[in-house]
Design a protein around this motif. Structure first.
Motif, mmCIF file in Angstrom:
data_model
loop_
_atom_site.group_PDB
_atom_site.id
_atom_site.type_symbol
_atom_site.label_atom_id
_atom_site.label_comp_id
_atom_site.label_asym_id
_atom_site.label_seq_id
_atom_site.Cartn_x
_atom_site.Cartn_y
_atom_site.Cartn_z
ATOM 1 N N LYS A 121 52.483 44.855 30.956
ATOM 2 C CA LYS A 121 51.067 44.188 29.747
ATOM 3 C C LYS A 121 49.597 45.310 30.604
ATOM 4 O O LYS A 121 48.900 44.858 29.828
ATOM 5 N N ALA A 122 49.116 45.254 31.816
ATOM 6 C CA ALA A 122 48.611 45.767 32.057
ATOM 7 C C ALA A 122 47.859 47.346 31.062
ATOM 8 O O ALA A 122 46.349 47.089 30.502
ATOM 9 N N LEU A 123 48.683 48.225 31.126
ATOM 10 C CA LEU A 123 48.270 49.213 29.945
ATOM 11 C C LEU A 123 47.877 48.908 28.368
ATOM 12 O O LEU A 123 47.480 48.842 27.759
ATOM 13 N N GLU A 124 49.428 47.729 27.803
ATOM 14 C CA GLU A 124 49.098 47.401 25.954
ATOM 15 C C GLU A 124 47.513 46.722 26.476
ATOM 16 O O GLU A 124 46.716 46.856 25.552
ATOM 17 N N TYR A 125 47.231 45.926 27.234
ATOM 18 C CA TYR A 125 46.025 45.258 26.882
ATOM 19 C C TYR A 125 44.232 46.054 27.805
ATOM 20 O O TYR A 125 43.821 46.065 26.461
ATOM 21 N N LYS A 126 45.131 46.400 28.324
ATOM 22 C CA LYS A 126 43.454 47.729 28.291
ATOM 23 C C LYS A 126 43.351 48.186 26.684
ATOM 24 O O LYS A 126 42.780 48.728 26.036
ATOM 25 N N ASN A 127 44.649 49.347 26.169
ATOM 26 C CA ASN A 127 44.964 49.577 24.931
ATOM 27 C C ASN A 127 43.812 48.865 23.882
ATOM 28 O O ASN A 127 43.267 48.896 22.845
ATOM 29 N N LYS A 128 44.871 47.988 23.704
ATOM 30 C CA LYS A 128 44.331 46.864 22.964
ATOM 31 C C LYS A 128 43.893 45.935 22.494
ATOM 32 O O LYS A 128 42.621 45.426 21.212
ATOM 33 N N PHE A 129 42.311 45.671 23.759
ATOM 34 C CA PHE A 129 41.471 44.954 23.643
ATOM 35 C C PHE A 129 40.263 45.894 24.240
ATOM 36 O O PHE A 129 39.351 45.254 23.936
ATOM 37 N N GLU A 130 40.799 46.247 24.874
ATOM 38 C CA GLU A 130 39.738 47.425 25.421
ATOM 39 C C GLU A 130 38.304 47.296 26.272
ATOM 40 O O GLU A 130 37.134 47.759 25.585
ATOM 41 N N VAL A 131 39.710 46.506 26.724
ATOM 42 C CA VAL A 131 38.126 45.841 28.192
ATOM 43 C C VAL A 131 37.265 47.093 28.791
ATOM 44 O O VAL A 131 38.711 47.887 29.618
ATOM 45 N N ASP A 132 36.880 46.753 29.921
ATOM 46 C CA ASP A 132 36.167 47.902 31.218
ATOM 47 C C ASP A 132 37.383 47.718 31.921
ATOM 48 O O ASP A 132 37.064 48.335 33.204
ATOM 49 N N GLY A 133 37.143 46.769 32.917
ATOM 50 C CA GLY A 133 38.699 46.869 33.958
ATOM 51 C C GLY A 133 39.418 45.334 33.714
ATOM 52 O O GLY A 133 38.921 44.669 32.476
ATOM 53 N N ILE A 134 40.419 45.202 34.666
ATOM 54 C CA ILE A 134 41.306 43.636 34.562
ATOM 55 C C ILE A 134 41.181 43.334 35.926
ATOM 56 O O ILE A 134 40.916 43.944 36.954
ATOM 57 N N MET A 135 40.859 41.836 35.824
ATOM 58 C CA MET A 135 40.959 40.938 36.341
ATOM 59 C C MET A 135 42.692 40.608 37.321
ATOM 60 O O MET A 135 42.842 40.246 36.363
ATOM 61 N N ILE A 136 42.561 40.757 38.370
ATOM 62 C CA ILE A 136 44.623 40.033 38.901
ATOM 63 C C ILE A 136 44.309 39.284 39.729
ATOM 64 O O ILE A 136 43.716 39.494 40.794
ATOM 65 N N GLY A 137 44.562 37.641 39.791
ATOM 66 C CA GLY A 137 45.283 37.364 40.478
ATOM 67 C C GLY A 137 46.098 36.288 40.917
ATOM 68 O O GLY A 137 46.798 37.386 41.970
ATOM 69 N N ARG A 138 46.911 35.692 40.277
ATOM 70 C CA ARG A 138 47.925 35.308 40.807
ATOM 71 C C ARG A 138 49.212 35.830 40.424
ATOM 72 O O ARG A 138 50.031 35.970 41.784
ATOM 73 N N ALA A 139 49.074 37.019 39.984
ATOM 74 C CA ALA A 139 50.413 38.576 40.148
ATOM 75 C C ALA A 139 50.007 38.686 41.258
ATOM 76 O O ALA A 139 50.969 39.220 41.643
ATOM 77 N N SER A 140 49.345 38.479 42.385
ATOM 78 C CA SER A 140 48.603 39.794 43.550
ATOM 79 C C SER A 140 49.215 38.882 44.442
ATOM 80 O O SER A 140 49.432 39.610 45.483
ATOM 81 N N ILE A 141 49.268 37.840 44.527
ATOM 82 C CA ILE A 141 48.928 36.422 45.607
ATOM 83 C C ILE A 141 51.238 37.294 46.487
ATOM 84 O O ILE A 141 51.686 36.505 45.799
ATOM 85 N N GLY A 142 50.974 37.261 47.192
ATOM 86 C CA GLY A 142 52.804 38.109 48.088
ATOM 87 C C GLY A 142 52.507 39.011 46.852
ATOM 88 O O GLY A 142 53.688 39.933 47.695
ATOM 89 N N TYR A 143 52.118 40.168 46.319
ATOM 90 C CA TYR A 143 52.600 41.027 46.063
ATOM 91 C C TYR A 143 51.564 42.408 45.889
ATOM 92 O O TYR A 143 50.891 42.072 44.578
ATOM 93 N N PRO A 144 50.673 42.826 46.468
ATOM 94 C CA PRO A 144 49.805 43.008 46.545
ATOM 95 C C PRO A 144 49.814 45.197 46.061
ATOM 96 O O PRO A 144 48.739 45.763 45.339
ATOM 97 N N TRP A 145 50.807 44.795 46.220
ATOM 98 C CA TRP A 145 51.111 46.408 45.474
ATOM 99 C C TRP A 145 51.168 46.586 43.791
ATOM 100 O O TRP A 145 51.621 47.241 43.541
ATOM 101 N N ILE A 146 50.435 45.533 43.460
ATOM 102 C CA ILE A 146 50.632 45.515 41.148
ATOM 103 C C ILE A 146 49.422 46.203 40.788
ATOM 104 O O ILE A 146 49.541 46.769 40.124
ATOM 105 N N PHE A 147 48.340 46.459 41.980
ATOM 106 C CA PHE A 147 47.793 47.319 42.144
ATOM 107 C C PHE A 147 47.612 48.349 41.534
ATOM 108 O O PHE A 147 47.297 49.343 40.988
ATOM 109 N N ASN A 148 48.152 49.253 42.419
ATOM 110 C CA ASN A 148 48.822 50.706 42.667
ATOM 111 C C ASN A 148 49.606 51.065 41.895
ATOM 112 O O ASN A 148 49.914 52.283 41.030
ATOM 113 N N GLU A 149 50.697 49.610 41.975
ATOM 114 C CA GLU A 149 51.813 50.341 40.488
ATOM 115 C C GLU A 149 51.144 50.179 39.291
ATOM 116 O O GLU A 149 51.800 50.784 38.639
ATOM 117 N N ILE A 150 50.118 49.552 39.015
ATOM 118 C CA ILE A 150 49.219 49.619 37.720
ATOM 119 C C ILE A 150 48.712 50.174 37.735
ATOM 120 O O ILE A 150 49.053 51.275 36.028
#
Length: 331
Positions: free
Chosen positions: A212-241
């Motif tokens: 979803k991160a890659l899809e939204y990056k390409n589709k909406f052309e933002v400069d970066g993404i802020m991640i909230g609830r998905a990181s709680i107890g799962y800090p690995w999401i940043f490196n996975e993305i």
């Protein structure tokens, strides 16, 4: 390279959202270790800061390994926010962030957080005073509007840019939505793609997977993404993305050994920073997520959230690692 003022934050930065009772130094430590590019403190009450309230002042704690980091403040009084920004600057973060997005009733219904979206001229004036007060870059996090009938996010972005903010993060929901429904990133894209907008625009809302991160990056052309609830107890999401964006391949999920190691590090820092009683209590919200999807984990979770003894907690985590390692690796 994306820059916030003179601060380089990466080619496509992943930001850790400021979350009350979550984004504290112990949690930020494990997120930074796992790929977060820019992080923020929990939001801090301007009234608490100027009155030197212990809970507010403690939230100013930042550590060198966290950099770059922003201190986020909120409030409804312009003079209090100006003074709070000055206090925040003394803690020497890389930037000062203003919370214009919190939807919680006790904040928003007093005119702070997302409540200020009902008074855009005041929002602009408050922001201008804070920009004048500090020498650091000032950024803002906000929502689309108060409700569907008050969405003026392009106007908001232009006004805030005009008074000198250096980046804007937009959560793709209104205040009335709270965290329900689907975040509307098309309106975030309207801001990003507007010809008058030249500051970085970061999107926030519903990003819970590398795909979803890659899809939204390409589709909406933002400069970066802020991640909230998905990181709680799962800090690995940043490196996975990051890995998925670079290679198109999904990383294997963290091993049981890595889950236990990270949970122990988080707990250790939590005890050190908050003291035994509070450190144990506030860590309880994270255990379910650290071990989400592990079959038959419930009895261990119960023990983890009921124990009030640090040694016992570390022992339970070691026990979890030993018992579930083989079963998890075969899953």
């Amino acid at each position: 390279m994306v820059r916030i003022g003179n601060i380089e934050v990466g080619e496509f930065p992943l930001l850790l959202a400021p979350m009350e009772d979550v984004s504290d130094p112990p949690f930020r430590a494990v997120c930074k270790e796992n790929g977060a590019d820019l992080m923020y403190t929990e939001f801090i009450s301007s009234e608490g800061l100027i009155r030197n309230a212990e809970k507010s002042v403690q939230k100013l704690d930042i550590y060198d390994y966290e950099r770059p980091i922003g201190i986020q403040i909120f409030g409804d009084k312009i003079e209090s926010m100006r003074q709070a920004a000055a206090i925040a600057e003394e803690a020497q973060p890389e930037l000062v962030d203003i919370n214009y997005g919190c939807p919680v009733k006790k904040v928003a219904c007093k005119g702070a957080g997302a409540g200020i979206l009902l008074d855009i001229p005041k929002m602009q004036k408050m922001t201008e005073e804070i920009v004048k007060q500090v020498s650091l870059p000032v950024t803002v996090k906000t929502r689309l509007g108060w409700d569907d009938s008050t969405i003026k996010i392009v106007e908001v972005a232009k006004r805030l840019q005009d008074v000198g903010i250096k980046a804007l993060t937009i959560h793709g929901r209104t205040r009335v939505q709270m965290y329900k429904g689907i975040a509307d990133w098309t309106k975030i894209a309207e801001v990003k793609n507007h010809p008058d907008i030249h500051i970085p625009i970061f999107g926030n809302g519903d990003i819970d997977s590398p795909e979803k991160a890659l899809e939204y990056k390409n589709k909406f052309e933002v400069d970066g993404i802020m991640i909230g609830r998905a990181s709680i107890g799962y800090p690995w999401i940043f490196n996975e993305i990051k890995h998925f964006m670079k290679t198109g391949e999904l990383l294997a999920p963290p091993s049981m050994d890595e889950r236990v190691r990270t949970a122990k590090k988080h707990l250790e820092f939590s005890l050190e920073w908050k003291g035994e009683k509070q450190g144990i209590y506030e860590m309880r919200r994270h255990y379910t997520n650290y071990f989400r999807g592990i079959p038959n984990f419930k009895p261990y979770r119960t023990r983890l959230v009921e124990s009030e003894n640090p040694e016992e907690l570390f022992g339970i985590l070691d026990e979890v690692g030993g018992i579930f390692e083989d079963a998890y690796s075969m899953a």
